[in-house]
Structures are given as C-alpha cells and as structure tokens.
Design a protein around this motif. Structure first.
Motif, PDB file in Angstrom:
ATOM      1  N   MET A 190      13.813 -19.221   2.239  1.00  0.00           N
ATOM      2  CA  MET A 190      13.552 -19.177   3.664  1.00  0.00           C
ATOM      3  C   MET A 190      12.325 -18.300   3.915  1.00  0.00           C
ATOM      4  N   ILE A 191      11.500 -18.696   4.860  1.00  0.00           N
ATOM      5  CA  ILE A 191      10.314 -17.936   5.241  1.00  0.00           C
ATOM      6  C   ILE A 191      10.527 -17.395   6.652  1.00  0.00           C
ATOM      7  N   GLN A 192      10.318 -16.092   6.809  1.00  0.00           N
ATOM      8  CA  GLN A 192      10.463 -15.438   8.104  1.00  0.00           C
ATOM      9  C   GLN A 192       9.080 -15.170   8.682  1.00  0.00           C
ATOM     10  N   VAL A 193       8.900 -15.486   9.963  1.00  0.00           N
ATOM     11  CA  VAL A 193       7.641 -15.238  10.657  1.00  0.00           C
ATOM     12  C   VAL A 193       7.773 -13.944  11.453  1.00  0.00           C
ATOM     13  N   ASN A 194       6.823 -13.017  11.251  1.00  0.00           N
ATOM     14  CA  ASN A 194       6.847 -11.719  11.939  1.00  0.00           C
ATOM     15  C   ASN A 194       5.570 -11.551  12.753  1.00  0.00           C
ATOM     16  N   GLU A 195       5.711 -10.984  13.942  1.00  0.00           N
ATOM     17  CA  GLU A 195       4.554 -10.714  14.791  1.00  0.00           C
ATOM     18  C   GLU A 195       4.763  -9.361  15.461  1.00  0.00           C
ATOM     19  N   TYR A 196       3.728  -8.503  15.397  1.00  0.00           N
ATOM     20  CA  TYR A 196       3.810  -7.155  15.947  1.00  0.00           C
ATOM     21  C   TYR A 196       2.597  -6.865  16.817  1.00  0.00           C
ATOM     22  N   PHE A 197       2.747  -5.897  17.708  1.00  0.00           N
ATOM     23  CA  PHE A 197       1.634  -5.411  18.519  1.00  0.00           C
ATOM     24  C   PHE A 197       0.913  -6.539  19.247  1.00  0.00           C
ATOM     25  N   GLY A 198       1.699  -7.388  19.922  1.00  0.00           N
ATOM     26  CA  GLY A 198       1.131  -8.471  20.719  1.00  0.00           C
ATOM     27  C   GLY A 198       0.343  -9.489  19.919  1.00  0.00           C
ATOM     28  N   GLY A 199       0.708  -9.657  18.649  1.00  0.00           N
ATOM     29  CA  GLY A 199       0.045 -10.642  17.801  1.00  0.00           C
ATOM     30  C   GLY A 199      -1.105 -10.086  16.979  1.00  0.00           C
ATOM     31  N   SER A 200      -1.356  -8.775  17.072  1.00  0.00           N
ATOM     32  CA  SER A 200      -2.449  -8.175  16.294  1.00  0.00           C
ATOM     33  C   SER A 200      -2.110  -8.030  14.810  1.00  0.00           C
ATOM     34  N   VAL A 201      -0.822  -8.065  14.492  1.00  0.00           N
ATOM     35  CA  VAL A 201      -0.368  -8.045  13.095  1.00  0.00           C
ATOM     36  C   VAL A 201       0.645  -9.176  12.942  1.00  0.00           C
ATOM     37  N   LYS A 202       0.375 -10.071  11.994  1.00  0.00           N
ATOM     38  CA  LYS A 202       1.277 -11.192  11.738  1.00  0.00           C
ATOM     39  C   LYS A 202       1.525 -11.292  10.243  1.00  0.00           C
ATOM     40  N   SER A 203       2.772 -11.673   9.898  1.00  0.00           N
ATOM     41  CA  SER A 203       3.080 -11.840   8.478  1.00  0.00           C
ATOM     42  C   SER A 203       4.146 -12.905   8.281  1.00  0.00           C
ATOM     43  N   LEU A 204       4.199 -13.384   7.051  1.00  0.00           N
ATOM     44  CA  LEU A 204       5.251 -14.283   6.600  1.00  0.00           C
ATOM     45  C   LEU A 204       6.038 -13.535   5.532  1.00  0.00           C
ATOM     46  N   GLY A 205       7.341 -13.514   5.654  1.00  0.00           N
ATOM     47  CA  GLY A 205       8.176 -12.794   4.703  1.00  0.00           C
ATOM     48  C   GLY A 205       9.101 -13.723   3.958  1.00  0.00           C
ATOM     49  N   THR A 206       9.417 -13.340   2.727  1.00  0.00           N
ATOM     50  CA  THR A 206      10.352 -14.108   1.920  1.00  0.00           C
ATOM     51  C   THR A 206      10.958 -13.210   0.841  1.00  0.00           C
ATOM     52  N   SER A 207      11.899 -13.747   0.110  1.00  0.00           N
ATOM     53  CA  SER A 207      12.482 -13.014  -1.014  1.00  0.00           C
ATOM     54  C   SER A 207      12.749 -13.996  -2.147  1.00  0.00           C
ATOM     55  N   ASN A 208      12.745 -13.455  -3.361  1.00  0.00           N
ATOM     56  CA  ASN A 208      13.075 -14.245  -4.543  1.00  0.00           C
ATOM     57  C   ASN A 208      13.693 -13.312  -5.578  1.00  0.00           C
ATOM     58  N   SER A 209      13.747 -13.735  -6.822  1.00  0.00           N
ATOM     59  CA  SER A 209      14.370 -12.923  -7.863  1.00  0.00           C
ATOM     60  C   SER A 209      13.635 -11.603  -8.106  1.00  0.00           C
TER      61      SER A 209
ATOM     62  N   VAL B  97      -1.788 -10.482   7.952  1.00  0.00           N
ATOM     63  CA  VAL B  97      -3.135 -10.179   8.414  1.00  0.00           C
ATOM     64  C   VAL B  97      -3.021  -9.138   9.523  1.00  0.00           C
ATOM     65  N   ILE B  98      -3.937  -8.162   9.468  1.00  0.00           N
ATOM     66  CA  ILE B  98      -4.030  -7.124  10.485  1.00  0.00           C
ATOM     67  C   ILE B  98      -5.371  -7.298  11.198  1.00  0.00           C
ATOM     68  N   ALA B  99      -5.336  -7.452  12.517  1.00  0.00           N
ATOM     69  CA  ALA B  99      -6.554  -7.558  13.320  1.00  0.00           C
ATOM     70  C   ALA B  99      -7.145  -6.157  13.516  1.00  0.00           C
ATOM     71  N   PRO B 100      -8.385  -6.067  13.950  1.00  0.00           N
ATOM     72  CA  PRO B 100      -8.964  -4.752  14.210  1.00  0.00           C
ATOM     73  C   PRO B 100      -8.118  -3.944  15.192  1.00  0.00           C
ATOM     74  N   GLY B 101      -7.965  -2.652  14.885  1.00  0.00           N
ATOM     75  CA  GLY B 101      -7.189  -1.752  15.728  1.00  0.00           C
ATOM     76  C   GLY B 101      -6.484  -0.711  14.895  1.00  0.00           C
ATOM     77  N   GLU B 102      -5.718   0.155  15.568  1.00  0.00           N
ATOM     78  CA  GLU B 102      -4.916   1.178  14.900  1.00  0.00           C
ATOM     79  C   GLU B 102      -3.453   0.952  15.246  1.00  0.00           C
ATOM     80  N   PHE B 103      -2.586   0.988  14.232  1.00  0.00           N
ATOM     81  CA  PHE B 103      -1.183   0.654  14.405  1.00  0.00           C
ATOM     82  C   PHE B 103      -0.314   1.610  13.600  1.00  0.00           C
TER      83      PHE B 103
END
Length: 92
Positions: free
Chosen positions: A1-20, A28-34
């Motif tokens: 399963m792939i999890q979609v994550n979005e933080y800081f109004g879309g300035s940081v986005k990621s796809l998460g998963t797990s395996n063995s 990806v992190i957009a310009p800014g401080e977080f």
C-alpha cells in the motif's frame, strides 16, 4: 500500500510505504522553512538539491545530493530549502 502525505499547505509532499526492510517515504520539499516532529528515528537521504537542517542541540548544517543525516525519536527538527529538494526518509 502507498500512503500519500501532504504538509504545510502542500509545500512538502511524500509517498510512504513499507516492505521487509522497514518503512520509508519519498518526497519533495518546496522552498521555505519547516519544522517536523519525529515518532521514530529518521534517516534523511538527500536525493536532489540542497537542504539545510537544524537538529536539536546542533547548528544549522547544509546537506546536498548523496548526503544523509539522522534525527532521534521524539524531537523536533527544522529544515530550510531555497529551491525544491527531493529526499528519501527511512524510519527505524
């Protein structure tokens, strides 16, 4: 399963998963401080671009493509980017 994550109004986005091998996110992190809190130990691997990070008790350090840094569980760390940065984060 792939999890979609979005933080800081879309300035940081990621796809998460797990395996063995454990859990990881690719993002990806957009310009800014977080600020991020950690629930586990995290290993941040910079894939593309340049990222400044401030880990508790340390000065700001600059990480470039191919560099990585470790953040302990239960802390808040800061990152700063002047242009988009791609990363892989491993959770231990």
């Amino acid at each position: 399963m792939i999890q979609v994550n979005e933080y800081f109004g879309g300035s940081v986005k990621s796809l998460g998963t797990s395996n063995s091998q454990g859990e990881a996110t690719v993002g990806v992190i957009a310009p800014g401080e977080f600020a991020f809190g950690t629930g586990t130990i995290e290993i941040m691997n910079i894939v593309w671009g340049e990222l400044k990070a401030q880990i508790p008790g340390e000065d700001w350090k600059t990480y470039q493509r191919g560099d990585s840094f470790r953040v302990e569980k239960g802390v808040t760390f800061k990152v700063s980017a002047t242009e988009p940065v791609a990363y892989v984060c491993q959770y231990l």
